[in-house]
Design an enzyme around this catalytic site. Sequence first.
Site, PDB file in Angstrom:
ATOM      1  N   GLY A 485       0.926  -1.317   0.093  1.00 31.82           N
ATOM      2  CA  GLY A 485      -0.263  -0.116   0.188  1.00 31.82           C
ATOM      3  C   GLY A 485       0.934   1.170   0.075  1.00 31.82           C
ATOM      4  O   GLY A 485       0.284   2.312   0.149  1.00 31.82           O
ATOM      5  N   GLN A 657       1.748   8.599   2.393  1.00 34.75           N
ATOM      6  CA  GLN A 657       2.330   7.784   3.258  1.00 34.75           C
ATOM      7  C   GLN A 657       2.741   8.718   4.515  1.00 34.75           C
ATOM      8  O   GLN A 657       2.422   8.209   5.782  1.00 34.75           O
ATOM      9  CB  GLN A 657       3.771   7.405   2.858  1.00 34.75           C
ATOM     10  CG  GLN A 657       3.762   6.116   1.770  1.00 34.75           C
ATOM     11  CD  GLN A 657       3.127   4.935   2.632  1.00 34.75           C
ATOM     12  OE1 GLN A 657       3.691   4.193   3.587  1.00 34.75           O
ATOM     13  NE2 GLN A 657       2.104   4.434   2.220  1.00 34.75           N
ATOM     14  N   VAL A 723       9.904   6.991   3.710  1.00 37.27           N
ATOM     15  CA  VAL A 723       8.921   8.105   4.497  1.00 37.27           C
ATOM     16  C   VAL A 723       7.933   7.257   5.126  1.00 37.27           C
ATOM     17  O   VAL A 723       6.877   7.689   5.628  1.00 37.27           O
ATOM     18  CB  VAL A 723       8.304   8.929   3.381  1.00 37.27           C
ATOM     19  CG1 VAL A 723       9.298   9.980   2.980  1.00 37.27           C
ATOM     20  CG2 VAL A 723       7.494   8.337   2.229  1.00 37.27           C
ATOM     21  N   GLU A 725       7.556   5.270   7.773  1.00 35.98           N
ATOM     22  CA  GLU A 725       7.394   5.347   8.951  1.00 35.98           C
ATOM     23  C   GLU A 725       7.434   6.619   9.772  1.00 35.98           C
ATOM     24  O   GLU A 725       6.841   6.701  10.871  1.00 35.98           O
ATOM     25  CB  GLU A 725       8.866   4.455   9.982  1.00 35.98           C
ATOM     26  CG  GLU A 725       8.568   3.267  10.365  1.00 35.98           C
ATOM     27  CD  GLU A 725       8.825   1.990   9.156  1.00 35.98           C
ATOM     28  OE1 GLU A 725       8.470   0.959   9.563  1.00 35.98           O
ATOM     29  OE2 GLU A 725       9.033   2.432   8.187  1.00 35.98           O
TER      30      GLU A 725
END
Length: 774
Positions: A485, A657, A723, A725
Amino acid sequence: MTDLIPELRTPTAPEGTGRVHSGMPVSRIDGRAKVTGAAQYAAEHDAPDLRYGVVVSGTIARGTITAIDTDAALAVPGVLDVLTHLNRPKVRGFDLAHKDMTAPGGSPFRPLYGSRIFYSGQPVALVVADSFEAARHAAQLVKVSYQEEEHETNLLGSLDQAYKPRALKAGFTPPSSTGDADKAYQAAPVKVESQFYHGVEHHNPMEMHATTVVRADDGHLTIYEKTQSSQNSRWYVSHAFGLSKDKVTVRNPYVGGAFGSGLRPQYQLPLAVMAALHLKCSVRLVLTRQQMFTFGHRPETWQQVKLAANPDGKLQAIVHEAVHETSRLEDYVEVVVNWSGQLYACDNIKLGYKLVAHDRHSPMDMRAPGAAHGVHALEVAMDELAYKLKIDPLELRRINYAERNPMDGKPYSTKELAQCYDKGAARFGWANRPIEPRSMVDGDELVGWGMASGIWDSLVMVARASAVLHADGRLVVSSAASDIGTGTYTVMSMIAAEAMGLPMEQVTFQLGDSTLPMAPIEGGSSHVATVGGAVHGACEKLRTRLMWMAIDSPKSPLAKATPKDLELADGTVRLRKQPDVSLRLVDLLAEKKLDRVEDKFLMTPQMLKQRKYVRAVHQAVFCEVRVNEKLGIVRVTRVVSAVAAGRIISAKTAASQVIGGVVWGISQAMHEESHTDHRFGRFMNHNFSEYHVAVNADIHNIEVIFADEDDRIVSKQLGAKGVGEIGIVGTSAAIANAIFHATGKRLRTTPITPDKILMGEKDVPVAVPKEAKS
């Protein structure tokens, strides 16, 4: 390698995408397949002989199975068999055979291996039937008898049992110390000491964990699996069952969210394989939403942070200690406290980290493991110190800005956190914030503004990629990567299209198949720098090969050129300074009578160079909350997240994200917590009606800003960092700090629920755990 592997339907870019370059806001190329239902997930693949499995879950936390009565279940029409530890197929007996590529130290859990019960909800039987309905009904008829033993699941009641991790997983760096933090803390004029508690959070992606094993007549197993690495799942199956890897293919072309829950194979995978081997047929096994609460989770965690400073705000000491639970079988470890040795300049830092073994399943990585809790504690303590010093919280962070890593003096590969502070504060309007709590009111609501820093590792691993240009001008790039995703399809296609000068609609990126070139597990926000570097390298080699082919062609208008004079653009090889002088790639391959040209690349990190630097992605997050103190209701109405993550390849998916991470940070701060009845050692709220997650009504304005950064230490090819986390790191702390600014109440446990707003929170235990056991 076979292009466009049968049954692996990879998405291609929509028509009209045109030429691309890094930073473009390209829409997800897998989006149409997902919203129209064309994307097939693990439980949606069919087979002519497909059978259905349903797991029977155990009901005690510790003990031994004394008897299993399966007669009533076997009598249900359509039931083929009930597998237990007494009749399952043979699996290998030694621990190493059951360790996947990310297993922590210790002995991995093996479903149906023996009669021992290690945690409540452990699978104790598998019913297999011709229909799901028959299997589900029969599973309710299986009767299991136990000899129960005393168990322990209460972290706060067993802090005195904490010990230093005995067996560490690869990549985990034990915390260290520098200077004399205890002495500096005692001598400093301004101090804060705080304890923090975080309850268990459970993985609940939209797609529940599922496995479909399709067995061929020759015994080959094609496994459609919810996983973050097809090759890790193949490794596990082949080793655990003693099968040649040539007899097992694992595919995961679409994954409906994973966030760490798919790093390790979950128990439905070996159970489905057991059934397929035992019955010599294809088997599908899907966990229920309740069973999603029976495997790994973000661990319950206790922390203590002590900060000391001079009156001017300069830090003199940082002490950060943490304890979290693990299982009896494995020492699961997270990097909880190490961040306190990286974020701020300080000469005296003491870090401690311990575990408590409980009768639970091993915890498991969940988005920003360790940092989601560790940075929360540090950043709330920094806010508390700022108020004690009467210094603006942002200014305190600027005063203690670290230009080099405090623990070892290493420089950062790149660090644009200061730019994040400036851009985020300006966009949020932080300069207009009054420092005093309870100073902003709007109707019935108190308004508060809070902020926090965030940090996460910038990881790069090893990967391979293949790039094939076909005679019709199509480019097919392949690697056994995963897209959980995060936009992997899109960003890899962008990298390949830009490198080869092709429009997106002529590029296909293949992933999600264990037979493709080697890729690491998608985790730790490493895929863009790692797999992206491999894709870029393969395309770069292919581009150079095509240039030499054009130069060596007798009829070529580019015969007298050198590769440095040429470029690939719009499906041609052409002169950089005279774009009209060109040769179409399709004509070049036709002239050479080639149906394809292929190159491969092995991406390896610059280990010797990277060791000289600290490599991290940074964030500054600013948050506004509105609090109805009479009702205990908190609304997070505005968030600005400023992120420094190297070069941004796909602006749209990268921003998405970060937004997703912020949403989860809101959920972590305000909603998510599993509650255990310690009398039974069992999670009680194992459904969406009682385990709360943030929903649309909880989410308001979220804005993402990217700092200008280009990191060629982390990613020589792309200058990019991950990016995935960073969006969650610091978000919960910013919310807690904003609540303090609104109400004057300092809350140190998560989630921050209405009862804590109304009545405050119970004191978190302050006793420091005893020294490590021998």
